[in-house]
Scaffold this motif. Structure first.
Motif: not given
Length: 272
Positions: A147-152, A169-173, A180-185
């Motif tokens: 998924s997009g979040g997993m790839a990030r 990080y270039d626009e990580p969200f 996924s956004l909360g996880t990345a943050a």
């Protein structure tokens, strides 16, 4: 590294950069403190990604100093620049994983490219980095299976594979669902603190950015509109910052692109 290093890992001093007659950054001075999470924000086209490229040496400052750990990036030879880049990690927008390599090999790539580690140690390092982002079990998947979040997250594991001092990080969200956004943050904040990193990220997401950043810098019109803690930025009285933070449709950044008057285009009768 010097015995008493500067509190700032990255500094721009009166730096200018542009393309032809178009000036992107105009005589700006900023500092990225060691061990902290710094966010770059501002309207699209304001020079945020340009800052990342200048730090990485992809483009060169036309005026002023671009310092990484006290050394000016601009006059570096190719060998010196490559040595500096080995101390940096980069998470590209949307991950930029190698499509023909599985997850394990994507994370192993910088280790194979920039180290002489034995295969057994590469395996351990890759699995540790994948475990840190919660994807050790996905080691055999291809990017197309993610998924997009997993790839990030895989891209983040690759970015920290060499234990860099600075991660950009270039626009990580961008393009992520709320989970996924909360996880990345959270990962950006956790990895910064547990690994002793310095983190710099470009973002338009106010809520997540203000939740994890120690310092926020807002760029506008080639200048720094404001910089400070999230709370200081949130309570800024600068009209442009107020417009940006409150997502107002009009203000210093106008809703209407400059053009002929309405009367000229439609006639006085129509306007009346």
């Amino acid at each position: 590294m010097a015995p008493n290093p500067s509190p700032n890992l990255v500094e721009m001093r009166r730096l200018s950069f542009g393309y032809g007659e178009r000036l992107i950054l105009d005589d700006i001075t900023l500092a990225i403190p060691r061990g902290k999470v710094t966010a770059l924000m501002g309207a699209s086209g304001g020079g945020k990604t340009t800052v990342l490229r200048l730090i990485g040496g992809q483009i060169k400052a036309q005026k002023g100093l671009m310092l990484f750990d006290g050394q000016d990036i601009t006059p570096m030879t190719q060998a010196q620049l490559y040595a500096a880049r080995r101390r940096m990690g980069m998470l590209f927008q949307y991950g930029a994983l190698f499509a023909d390599l599985d997850v394990f090999e994507n994370v192993a790539f910088p280790l194979r490219e920039h180290s002489d580690l034995p295969e057994a140690l590469i395996r351990d390092v890759v699995l540790m980095k994948l475990n840190a982002v919660g994807l050790r079990g996905a080691r055999d998947l291809k990017p197309s299976d993610l998924s997009g979040g997993m790839a990030r997250r895989v891209a983040l594991a690759r970015a920290v594979a060499l234990d860099p001092e600075l991660v950009m990080y270039d626009e990580p969200f961008a393009g992520l669902d709320p989970i996924s956004l909360g996880t990345a943050a959270r990962l950006i904040r956790q990895l910064n603190d547990t690994m002793g990193l310095t983190s710099l990220f470009v973002s338009h997401d106010l809520e997540q950015t203000f939740a994890i950043a120690d310092q926020v810098i807002i760029l506008a019109n080639g200048k720094i509109a404001t910089q400070g803690t999230p709370d200081e930025v949130r309570h800024s009285t600068d009209p442009l910052v107020v417009q940006y933070v409150n997502a107002l449709p009009d203000g210093p950044v106008h809703f209407h692109y400059p053009g002929p008057s309405v009367v000229r285009d439609f006639g006085a009768e129509v306007v009346a």
